[in-house]
Design an enzyme around this catalytic site. Sequence first.
Site, PDB file in Angstrom:
ATOM      1  N   HIS A   1     -39.304 -33.726 -35.106  1.00 12.26           N
ATOM      2  CA  HIS A   1     -40.064 -34.410 -36.145  1.00 12.26           C
ATOM      3  C   HIS A   1     -41.439 -33.789 -36.343  1.00 12.26           C
ATOM      4  O   HIS A   1     -41.907 -33.643 -37.477  1.00 12.26           O
ATOM      5  CB  HIS A   1     -40.199 -35.889 -35.743  1.00 12.26           C
ATOM      6  CG  HIS A   1     -40.685 -36.776 -36.819  1.00 12.26           C
ATOM      7  ND1 HIS A   1     -39.888 -37.181 -37.868  1.00 12.26           N
ATOM      8  CD2 HIS A   1     -41.895 -37.352 -37.027  1.00 12.26           C
ATOM      9  CE1 HIS A   1     -40.586 -37.958 -38.668  1.00 12.26           C
ATOM     10  NE2 HIS A   1     -41.811 -38.087 -38.184  1.00 12.26           N
TER      11      HIS A   1
ATOM     12  N   HIS B   1     -38.244 -41.937 -43.566  1.00  9.80           N
ATOM     13  CA  HIS B   1     -38.382 -42.909 -42.487  1.00  9.80           C
ATOM     14  C   HIS B   1     -37.008 -43.526 -42.239  1.00  9.80           C
ATOM     15  O   HIS B   1     -36.827 -44.740 -42.277  1.00  9.80           O
ATOM     16  CB  HIS B   1     -39.440 -43.970 -42.829  1.00  9.80           C
ATOM     17  CG  HIS B   1     -40.501 -44.076 -41.779  1.00  9.80           C
ATOM     18  ND1 HIS B   1     -41.137 -45.234 -41.460  1.00  9.80           N
ATOM     19  CD2 HIS B   1     -41.016 -43.127 -40.950  1.00  9.80           C
ATOM     20  CE1 HIS B   1     -42.025 -44.998 -40.492  1.00  9.80           C
ATOM     21  NE2 HIS B   1     -41.967 -43.737 -40.173  1.00  9.80           N
TER      22      HIS B   1
END
Lengths: 740, 210
Positions: free
Chosen positions: A49, A96
């Site tokens: 990430h 998300h």
Amino acid sequence: MSSVYSPVSLDTALSHGLTPQEYEQILEILGRTPTFVELGIFSAMWSEHCSYKNSILELKRFPKSGKRVLVEAGEENAGLIDIGDGLAVCFKIESHNHPSAIEPFQGAATGVGGILRDIFSMGARPIACLNSLRFGDLSHPRTAQLLDGVVRGISHYGNCFGVPTVGGEIYFDPSYNENPLVNAMAVGVVEVDKIIKGAATGAGNPVFVVGSSTGRDGIHGASFASEDLSEASKEKRPSVQIGDPFKEKLLLEASLELARTDALVGMQDMGAAGICCSCSETPARGGTGLKLDVDKVSRRESSMNAYEICLSESQERMLVILKKGKEHLAKDIFSKWDLHADEVGVVTDDKLFTILENGNVVGQIPADSLVLGGGAPQNRREHARPAHLDALLSFDPTHLPDPDDWNEALLALLKSPNIASRRFVFEQYDHTIGAATAQGGGASDAGVVRIPGTQKGLAMSVDCNSRYVSVDPRRGAALAVLEGARNVACAGAIPVGITNCLNFANPMKPENYYFFHESVTGISDACVALDIPVTGGNVSFYNESASGPVRPTPVIGMVGVLEDVSHHVGIGFKEEGDFIALLGSIGPDLGCSEYLAVYHNVVAGAPPKLDLEANLRLIRLLPELAKQGIVRSAHDLSEGGLAVAVSECSLAGNIGCLLTFPWKEQVVNTLFAESQACALVTVSHEQWPALKRAAEEHVVPLQMLGRVGGELIAINDWITLPLELARDLYDNSLADSLGL
Amino acid sequence: MREVFHKETDLHNCTGVLLPGGFSYGDYLRAGALAKMSPIMPAIKRFAEQGGPVMGICNGFQILCETGLLPGALMLNKNLRFISRSVGMRVENSDTVFTKHLWQGQIVRMPIAHAEGNYTADPETIRQLEERQQVVFRYVDPVRHDAPNGNPNGSTNAIAGIVNASGNVLGLMPHPDRAAENIIGSADGFPIFLAFAEAAQSATRVEHSF
């Protein structure tokens, strides 16, 4: 959990999600065994990430420069595009997905919060939001609950923060059953000379953490986002952060007020990996070091240790670097807005990120070794074309029987969850706040927002047909860029750049990586053809669950500029008697179409033809037609083809139409083929010659199809549909079938 | 025109007060409930009680009800969701300082954007509001004016906006501020601002003793 002072071993590293090779690399960088705090920081910063370790080598292939580019992708939180008059626009889209799968409301809300901070940490005021959502099959028990939670979360955060949500897309497919996609995009505008850099410079300058206090929420969120979803993921609910949109609004005003003083050196938002990310990225950019005293960080719980403080992903926080001697300015501004402003450290010249707790050094890492572009791993991954694609591509839809009743087929499409009106959703998003929205809230190809204080407008849209990408990723990804460009061009804008959110499955599997690799190529090809840059974005891997990977979904966020916002064009038919014309040519493009999926339950065949040149000509023509006031409406063909497009124009304008084609064959292609590089426009009788001239000049095929008027959608003797019937199905199907 | 921060206690000789929309204090607890306690509110209350023109839009309306400057309350929308859409409103009383540039029975179009806009009061209050023509705006379907779906949020009697008994305090849920120029879809709200500005200009300056 082990204590801050537990000894670290390879096992500790593995339990943090690091590989043995990465652990070796850490030992080499430090020349010793890392402390527990250091290991936590490495694991977060080197997570997929934060580090983009399995994508960055591919992302380097994107075109990033251009005559309008002020800041290139990767240099700052978001790229910046010059739009004239001393103004720049910055925009970015981020995923998300995993938080939303576990806790849809907060997952989606904090997704919006995170992308907004990315924009205003650069000094830009957010002026619009969009979102791109994917959910599972409507009949899957979690779909309605996930959708409802995600939409409420986006609504809660964006509305309260006070930015209009002016566009978006939602698609449904069983591959997203367990792993929905929630991508949020924000667009902001900044005066070029007020741009804030995310760099810590000037040894001795004080470093502040401002905004909310730091709690235990979201610890290891970045690592959580970097693995496949599983049953055990539900236990990671504490990794999902809690959003406070009002605090973010205060943080926006305080940050922009601070940016207007001469006190500010740099600013960086805190998202994934919280304090440790911003405290290593800012000195790495500035070529400096940073010393952090965790005892000075305001905490929600008194017993938090250095490890937790460094890794917390509590929302609504910023790292701020000030000029020495100007500390009082920040304190005054943040106290006015009821926010914390803790002086937590100092910029150093040793290029180290040093962490102090109780006066002891509990971590000291070369800042550059943690970050993307510095010491973070960069892996080239193998890609292998899945064998099943050949069969999918060679499927020939011409052998399928035609429907007995074309009306029924069109009605089935109009109520398909991928096409039916999203009114139920977008009415929950405030799209008019700011009194600048010229077009938004559903019935449009693109949202259009006036730039405050100017006559200019920005048009924006998010697009991806993952069905196309799943069969031919290179073509599908290129078509997503072109669709976005057609959307903003239909609204009257000239495309100036894209951001992208690349949602893919586990990158360690070569067959997954093939889709990623090919998509990057397709996006690059289309951007080069349109001469627009990729200004940044986000990669989200590991979107798969026990039931398999999600469809490869490279979502494109497109932004275009209108020199005069009053020239914007909507999709709704306007005046009785106007001519309806088709720009571009319809071909036999039924492969991967909504028609095949809905009517024949088939997802196969080659996606629509990719013609970069034809698209480019159309995309140049459309803003010209808007500027000269020639067209009254414009809508590009996409899912559902021409029949769905005219229905949408009629429904948006609340007026019928009569279309006539001079042929009797190829009905299915005429009505439902998803040929790209096509748009439906309407013109008054007087403007017809001007349209003809302009189309000829731009070498775009033009065909007169019929007139606007009446209360029917009528196409030859194939389609005769009362507008009210179509509206009822189109408007209510989605909410009805979700039971919401 | 000037902005007065919520932490101030003085209206600086303003001659009209506009409480705009937004999420004051995040609408936490209940829309307007925390704003009622903010330091500027006593000054606004005195200003209104002395006859100064006060207009509250959306969250401003909610604050006025919470403060007691207007009767009733704004509950959660009937569908329990935030609603953002263009609505029609009929002008029920064009004889107020805020609506004098609109005409009785005129249908105006503007956006609503709220989660708590469901106007509610006890039956006696509603009866009085109706009788004294304090209901200034009522929701109607913008196309078919008598259609039942004109009321978006479940408000009693489809009430969209009211004035106080003396007529100097207006609250409404729809946003005339987002409908004051054609480029954003409607200019129907402009006459309300024109009237408000005139009222503020002509208002005799109220003596402030604070």
